[in-house]
Enzyme design. Structure first.
Site, mmCIF file in Angstrom:
data_model
loop_
_atom_site.group_PDB
_atom_site.id
_atom_site.type_symbol
_atom_site.label_atom_id
_atom_site.label_comp_id
_atom_site.label_asym_id
_atom_site.label_seq_id
_atom_site.Cartn_x
_atom_site.Cartn_y
_atom_site.Cartn_z
ATOM 1 C CB SER A 112 40.039 56.959 32.911
ATOM 2 O OG SER A 112 39.892 57.432 34.226
ATOM 3 C CB CYS A 113 34.643 59.128 33.383
ATOM 4 S SG CYS A 113 33.941 59.916 31.939
ATOM 5 N N GLY A 114 34.672 56.790 30.969
ATOM 6 C CA GLY A 114 33.716 56.022 30.191
ATOM 7 C C GLY A 114 32.366 56.691 30.258
#
Length: 280
Positions: A112-114
């Site tokens: 989910s780190c982008g």
């Protein structure tokens, strides 16, 4: 009971209401690490470790490597890949150069780190492998507004867990061509792009990309790498995603739902529904 689909596990839970607590069973989306290792001239090089939902691991690896600029546009690898548990080993073509320093992620990518883990935005702006789509395209707004529900109807893992992302690729008539689900937003898209890479379907001119959540900068970067010029998201885009879409000629829409959407860049590809005219 229906058999559990791949990528899910059952777990005992306690379900509370205002008046009681009861034991129950629930189905959760799996989240496991995947180590992507490249076999290069007798050496083993780890490209990334990503938290993902098991399944379509080769597509995930190919999509990741392509969208990070490590693989050329033409499908050149994939044969001989081995997956054992949470490790994927991919033979690297001897004639193909390999430069892993540009990833700069310390061999770890969160689901989910982008764009976190990159030292600067400069490392993300990569040379796009395809020229601009030469064909003018336009899509009825009512068709675009229907696509998230069509993707949702196909999502088997979300149907069982309620907690997973999806990316779907549609033809310009609204036909769902391919989709993937994963606990990570960018993993789901990498699986879609890896499938296109493996089947030699790039560039994805004239294809509509639908995202089940928000539109981040990294997802728009991956779409641009694949030649996609229309991206629809159920949620909101970030400011940087909208800026990248504007810069790269991508029509970016958010809050897409039956009856309406918000267009953040290049609205010229959207036409009014039958019997309607666009607002001035």
């Amino acid at each position: 009971m229906r058999p559990l689909p791949t990528g899910t596990k059952e777990r005992s839970i306690t379900r509370f209401t205002a008046t009681a607590a009861t034991g129950a069973r629930d189905v959760l989306a799996e989240e496991e690490p995947l180590e992507i290792a490249l076999l290069v001239r007798g050496r083993r090089r780890v490209a990334a470790v990503t938290m993902r939902t098991p399944g379509n691991d080769l597509d995930l690896a190919l999509g990741f490597l392509f969208s990070e600029g490590l693989l050329p546009p033409e499908a050149t690898t994939g044969a001989g890949a081995q997956v054992q548990g949470n490790v994927l080993e991919l033979p690297w073509p001897p004639a193909l150069p390999l430069e892993l320093r540009g990833l700069d992620r310390n061999s770890y990518t969160s689901s989910s780190c982008g764009v976190c883990g990159k030292t600067s935005l400069d490392l993300i702006h990569q040379a796009l492998p395809f020229p601009e789509d030469p064909t003018p395209r336009a899509y009825p707004v009512n068709l675009l507004c229907s696509l998230p529900d069509r993707l949702r109807a196909a999502q088997q893992l979300f149907d069982r867990t309620g907690g997973i992302h999806a990316a779907g690729l549609f033809a310009d008539d609204g036909t769902l061509l391919h989709y993937a689900e994963d606990v990570g937003r960018h993993n789901a898209l990498d699986k879609v792009l890896g499938h296109a890479y493996r089947t030699d379907a790039l560039p994805l001119y004239g294809r509509l990309l639908v995202l089940s959540g928000r539109a981040s900068f990294e997802l728009l970067q991956k779409a641009a790498m694949a030649g996609i010029t229309t991206v629809l998201s159920v949620g909101a885009p970030s400011t940087l995603a909208a800026e990248l879409a504007e810069d790269q000629g991508i029509t970016l829409c958010g809050f897409v739902r039956p009856g309406g959407l918000n267009c953040y860049s290049h609205p010229h590809r959207i036409t009014a529904a039958v019997g309607q005219t666009p607002d001035a």
